[in-house]
Design a protein around this motif. Structure first.
Motif, short mmCIF file in Angstrom:
data_model
loop_
_atom_site.label_atom_id
_atom_site.label_comp_id
_atom_site.label_asym_id
_atom_site.label_seq_id
_atom_site.Cartn_x
_atom_site.Cartn_y
_atom_site.Cartn_z
N ARG A 1 0.55 9.18 6.18
CA ARG A 1 1.77 9.60 6.21
C ARG A 1 2.00 10.54 5.03
O ARG A 1 1.60 10.52 4.11
CB ARG A 1 2.72 8.21 6.22
CG ARG A 1 2.90 7.63 4.79
CD ARG A 1 4.11 7.06 4.85
NE ARG A 1 4.12 5.66 3.81
CZ ARG A 1 4.40 6.24 2.41
NH1 ARG A 1 4.24 7.39 1.99
NH2 ARG A 1 4.15 5.28 1.48
N THR B 1 4.76 -1.41 -1.09
CA THR B 1 5.22 -0.33 -1.62
C THR B 1 4.68 1.06 -0.80
O THR B 1 5.38 1.90 -0.87
CB THR B 1 4.66 0.13 -2.88
OG1 THR B 1 3.24 -0.45 -2.94
CG2 THR B 1 5.10 -0.92 -4.18
N PHE B 2 3.85 0.50 0.12
CA PHE B 2 3.38 1.64 1.11
C PHE B 2 4.43 1.81 2.17
O PHE B 2 4.92 2.68 2.76
CB PHE B 2 1.94 1.52 1.40
CG PHE B 2 1.48 2.59 2.51
CD1 PHE B 2 0.87 3.79 1.58
CD2 PHE B 2 1.49 2.75 3.80
CE1 PHE B 2 0.25 4.79 2.30
CE2 PHE B 2 0.97 4.01 4.62
CZ PHE B 2 0.26 4.91 3.67
N HIS C 1 3.88 11.67 1.42
CA HIS C 1 4.48 11.00 0.48
C HIS C 1 4.69 12.24 -0.44
O HIS C 1 3.76 12.93 -1.04
CB HIS C 1 3.32 10.26 -0.07
CG HIS C 1 3.53 9.56 -1.44
ND1 HIS C 1 4.72 8.94 -1.67
CD2 HIS C 1 2.94 9.75 -2.86
CE1 HIS C 1 4.56 8.56 -2.98
NE2 HIS C 1 3.73 9.22 -3.51
N ALA D 1 -0.65 10.39 2.07
CA ALA D 1 -1.17 9.28 1.43
C ALA D 1 -1.78 8.47 2.86
O ALA D 1 -0.95 8.61 3.84
CB ALA D 1 -0.45 8.12 0.76
N ALA D 2 -2.82 7.99 2.52
CA ALA D 2 -3.54 7.24 3.73
C ALA D 2 -3.92 5.71 3.62
O ALA D 2 -4.28 5.29 2.74
CB ALA D 2 -4.90 7.99 4.21
N ARG D 3 -3.91 5.01 4.81
CA ARG D 3 -4.50 3.51 4.70
C ARG D 3 -5.16 3.19 5.82
O ARG D 3 -4.91 3.72 6.96
CB ARG D 3 -3.12 2.54 4.40
CG ARG D 3 -2.44 2.54 3.14
CD ARG D 3 -2.97 2.17 2.14
NE ARG D 3 -2.46 1.99 0.81
CZ ARG D 3 -2.37 3.12 0.04
NH1 ARG D 3 -2.84 4.42 0.41
NH2 ARG D 3 -1.87 3.08 -1.26
N LYS E 1 -7.53 6.08 -3.79
CA LYS E 1 -6.67 5.48 -2.93
C LYS E 1 -5.29 5.77 -3.21
O LYS E 1 -4.81 5.09 -4.13
CB LYS E 1 -6.87 3.93 -2.73
CG LYS E 1 -5.96 3.05 -1.82
CD LYS E 1 -6.04 1.61 -1.81
CE LYS E 1 -5.21 1.03 -1.15
NZ LYS E 1 -5.01 -0.48 -1.27
N GLN E 2 -4.91 6.94 -2.89
CA GLN E 2 -3.38 7.33 -3.16
C GLN E 2 -2.41 6.36 -3.30
O GLN E 2 -2.25 5.56 -2.17
CB GLN E 2 -3.04 8.83 -2.58
CG GLN E 2 -3.97 9.87 -2.58
CD GLN E 2 -4.26 10.45 -3.65
OE1 GLN E 2 -3.55 10.06 -4.90
NE2 GLN E 2 -4.79 11.56 -3.73
N LEU E 3 -1.65 6.30 -4.24
CA LEU E 3 -0.51 5.11 -4.22
C LEU E 3 0.50 5.25 -3.10
O LEU E 3 0.64 4.06 -2.67
CB LEU E 3 0.37 5.21 -5.83
CG LEU E 3 -0.13 4.78 -6.71
CD1 LEU E 3 0.83 4.87 -8.04
CD2 LEU E 3 -0.70 3.43 -6.86
N GLY E 4 0.86 6.27 -2.83
CA GLY E 4 2.07 6.23 -1.55
C GLY E 4 3.09 5.62 -1.99
O GLY E 4 3.85 5.21 -0.93
N SER E 5 3.61 5.72 -3.25
CA SER E 5 4.77 5.15 -3.70
C SER E 5 5.12 5.82 -5.15
O SER E 5 4.22 6.30 -5.73
CB SER E 5 4.43 3.67 -3.95
OG SER E 5 5.27 2.98 -4.57
N PHE E 6 6.52 5.90 -5.18
CA PHE E 6 7.06 6.39 -6.55
C PHE E 6 7.59 5.23 -7.43
O PHE E 6 8.27 5.46 -8.49
CB PHE E 6 8.18 7.39 -6.28
CG PHE E 6 7.81 8.62 -5.73
CD1 PHE E 6 6.78 9.31 -6.37
CD2 PHE E 6 8.06 8.92 -4.34
CE1 PHE E 6 6.35 10.71 -5.83
CE2 PHE E 6 7.64 10.11 -3.93
CZ PHE E 6 6.64 11.00 -4.48
N ASN E 7 7.18 3.99 -7.20
CA ASN E 7 7.53 2.85 -7.96
C ASN E 7 6.81 2.70 -9.12
O ASN E 7 5.59 2.64 -9.20
CB ASN E 7 7.27 1.35 -6.89
CG ASN E 7 7.72 0.41 -7.63
OD1 ASN E 7 7.64 0.01 -8.78
ND2 ASN E 7 8.28 -0.47 -6.87
N GLU F 1 0.66 -3.80 2.23
CA GLU F 1 1.01 -3.34 0.90
C GLU F 1 2.76 -2.96 1.23
O GLU F 1 2.96 -1.88 1.68
CB GLU F 1 0.67 -1.85 0.62
CG GLU F 1 -0.29 -2.00 -0.66
CD GLU F 1 -1.09 -0.55 -0.82
OE1 GLU F 1 -0.31 0.34 -1.39
OE2 GLU F 1 -2.13 -0.36 -0.48
#
Lengths: 304, 135
Positions: free
Chosen positions: B78, B110-111, B80, B85-87, A237-243, B108
């Motif tokens: 979307r 952060t997403f 990244h 990245a996917a949800r 589950k890719q993070l999708g964030s640079f936090n 989420e």
């Protein structure tokens, strides 16, 4: 405890130099190998990891010295007499690393700490520096305890562990294809370690080695890199964030939520079972992903 | 902490910022776009092995897409960084329709929220989201 320098400190200038060299190579071959925010995240995570390591360093050394007093053998440090012990220590420390690393992928408690290192979708030398903040909290130092109990002096073990860490830096690259065959057969290489960072079902949970790939070959976790299947990097589950805070703590947050919400009889399982496990089967473990992928392949092959 | 440790930490931070700046200054990186429906379906399969997308709503600029499979499950994809990245689009995802734009906000933080320019399809996909919420 005898004082030996930390070899990693001396390697830092070489790390930076090699990073810049790899960036130049990427500029010529494939600009997508680097991304500024990803690199910043990796390096910030690495910097804070050093601070976290320094803060708990005394406790780790204390635990090592405590275990060392129960040692089976008295092994010296002097190189001319104990050269074989240095070699043995390096090899056994690498085996301990393999066991730690395999556990770090198969037990969610350890994975929560290790996941930082896998959270980038890139695979370059900056990824190597994306290191855990919570290794001490997850008790990962316990995996080296057998070495102290055997009788290897803590200073010797920590020095060998530093060399192991330095070795693992250069294998985090796409700039090197394959090493000579004899080297690929024995040593961990960029090719073998790319597989380890892969999220392709074929590559999941493979190649846990630090320095010597022979551990994977002996213990059944070796998967070779295939030219017809480029590695996709990151986590399932890719993070999708640079936090960076989210990168460091997201799995711990996940564990806390799951333990809180789970029925009593399943609470502990959310800590010690494999990542992706759920009591109601609503999520996918790496084994389930691989099984689904294999089933899909069989259907495709039958159709052909 | 001693002065030497502070100096070491300061030097490390300076080196980190320098290298990140250098990556940008050298022009490294990419501007990934979802090229077409087939690309979106492939990305969905990469995000979830065997997802088997059959229908796609692709943002006009290719920054994001929603992929739906034969079971009616949907994945939001979307860009990244240089990748994607996917949800899953489930009942927890909030959808907001504004003419040709559909904004999806996942649980989420952060997403983040993702806005897709879908043209006339936006209302069709908004109603599909409502079906998901209703279960």
């Amino acid at each position: 405890m005898d004082n030996l320098p930390d070899p990693v400190v001396y390697a830092v200038p070489a790390f930076i130099l090699l990073l810049i060299v790899e960036m130049i190579v990427s500029l010529r071959r494939d600009k997508r190998r680097y991304e500024a925010r990803d690199t910043l995240t990796s390096l910030m995570l690495g910097t804070v990891s050093q601070v976290a390591g320094a803060l708990v360093g005394a406790a780790v050394v204390g635990a090592a010295l405590w275990a060392y007093q129960f040692r089976l053998f008295d092994i010296g440090m002097e190189l001319q007499t104990w050269w074989w012990a240095w070699i043995l220590c390096f090899v056994l420390d690498d085996l301990a690393y393999y066991v730690f690393h395999r556990s770090a992928h198969r037990v969610r408690w350890f994975w929560a700490s290790h996941v930082i290192h896998h959270s980038s979708q890139h695979y370059n030398l900056s990824t190597a520096l994306r290191q855990t903040w919570t290794g001490f909290f997850s008790l990962s130092f316990l995996f080296r305890m057998p070495l102290f109990l055997i009788g290897f002096p803590p200073a010797m073990v920590f020095f060998c562990a530093g060399l192991n860490l330095i070795y693992q830096f250069w294998i985090h690259t796409e700039a090197i294809g394959r090493m000579p065959k004899w080297f690929e057969a024995v040593m961990n290489t960029p090719s073998h370690h790319r597989v380890h960072h892969g999220v392709n079902p074929r590559y999941l949970d493979a190649n846990y080695a630090g320095v010597f790939i022979i551990w994977d070959k002996l213990l059944g976790s070796f998967v070779p890199e295939r030219d017809d299947e480029p590695v996709r990097y990151g986590i399932v589950k890719q993070l999708g964030s640079f936090n960076i805070l989210w990168a460091a703590f997201h799995e711990w947050v996940g564990i806390a939520k799951d333990v809180w919400n789970a029925p009593w009889q399943h609470k502990l399982s959310y800590m010690w079972r494999e990542p992706g496990w759920s009591h109601d089967g609503s999520r996918m473990t790496s084994d389930m992903i691989k099984a689904r992928w294999m089933a899909g392949r069989r259907v495709e092959e039958a159709a052909e | 902490m001693t002065a030497a440790v502070w100096i070491q930490l300061g030097a490390s931070l300076a080196a980190v910022l320098f290298i990140a700046w250098l990556v940008r200054a050298m022009g490294l990186g990419a501007d990934p776009r979802i090229e077409d429906a087939a690309h979106a379906i492939r990305l969905a399969d990469e995000a979830e092995a065997g997802f088997g997308g059959v229908e796609v709503a692709r943002d006009r600029a290719g920054f994001a897409a929603i992929v739906r499979n034969a079971e009616g499950r949907m994945l939001l994809i979307r860009a990244h960084g240089n990748h994607f990245a996917a949800r899953p689009v489930d009942a927890s995802v909030i959808g907001r329709l504004d003419k040709d734009f559909l904004t999806l906000t996942t649980r989420e933080r952060t997403f983040g929220a993702v806005t897709l320019q879908l043209g006339k399809e936006a209302s069709v996909w908004a109603s599909r989201m409502r079906e998901v919420v209703r279960g």
